[in-house]
Motif scaffolding. Sequence first.
Motif: not given
Length: 339
Positions: A177-185, A235-240, A245-251, A313-317
């Motif tokens: 019931x507590x929705x949790x995720x991490x953004x890992x930039x 990540x706050x709004x996702x229906x996932x 755990x979102x690895x957020x990086x371009x290259x 894919x998960x965040x459509x980014x």
Amino acid sequence: MTKTVLITGISGFIAKHCAVELLEAGYRVRGTVRDLSKAETVRATLTAYADADRLDFAEADLLADDGWGAAMQGVDGVLHLASPFPLAQPSDPDKLVRPAVEGTRRVFGAARRPSVGRLVQTSSVAAILAGHPREREAPYTEADWTIVDGPGVTAYERSKTLAEREGRAIAAEAGPSFHYSTVNPGFVLGPALDADVGASADLVLMMLRGKYPGMPRMSFPVVDVRDVAKAHRLALETSQPSGGRYLVASEPARMIDIARALRAGLGQEARKVPNRELPDFLVKIVALFDPAARSSVPKLGLHARFDNSQTREALGMDFIPLSESAPAMARSLIALGRV
Ligand code: NDP
């Protein structure tokens, strides 16, 4: 009804972008500061980029219990960004580990109330890439974890890994019931909103000021701050499901790639930016005197390859490339009179 999101450490470089992202999307934002005297400076900055009528502040420090309960009143979701992020490593790792881990406990403890349905914790690639054997060739993914007792792991990498582990353990106890995720930039570049910039900008500032004779042979994932802010909102709004755990990086970028992106994007204004790599032995000599160089020695020659297709894919980014994010940071620092 308009939702209210608490952003911890709203005075930070990334957090201010998160606040703009959420205000623009129609949320109410409450930001924590260690000292309320900083609130009006943050408000002045944010007013230039978004409608700051839906913004208020609360005072709380990661190292003390006071203020967290009050900060959480009426809050629907939390972005937990506050954590020390220095360029040079302290001799006592607890200077980073304590606020990171104890702060996570305090923020999560206060967030465990019925109104707060969602929490996004800002972790880092520092909780993914460090301490692995040098000969590893497979790209890093969201499934990897820093080996905290591995070779050359810095106090900062330790702090981020232990804080994320703590967050995940508390979230698991709380149940679905507590929705949790991490953004890992990755290492964050992109425009600074005001002159109060963190360690990311310090690196680019020193390059622009000609403080480095050359770049060490180091590589890390990089990302634009505007993408990091967007990832927090998604990540706050996702229906996932909870636990993402979102690895957020371009290259992955070598430091010389950052220097080259600055030279290509800025021309004459980047004339003091180095255009060569330093031999490892020189970095090791500098490291004898300079604590910032010391923590980079174990990373020399490592190439931080990663595969974040799962996050894309998960965040459509899709991500802003280094060729845009590095010059954008430099241009903002020049415009702010910091160079
Ligand atoms: P900043 O240094 O700009 O922001 C750090 C924030 O944390 C500031 O608001 C600071 O408050 C707050 N903070 C530090 N210690 C405490 C404390 N004891 N109590 C309360 N607040 C505290 O860094 P960034 O914006 O770059 O980093 C934000 C988050 O993103 C951190 O969690 C960092 O680990 C993570 N991150 C950063 C990356 C980067 O390249 N920048 C990469 C990956 C992750 P104050 O203004 O009072 O100092």
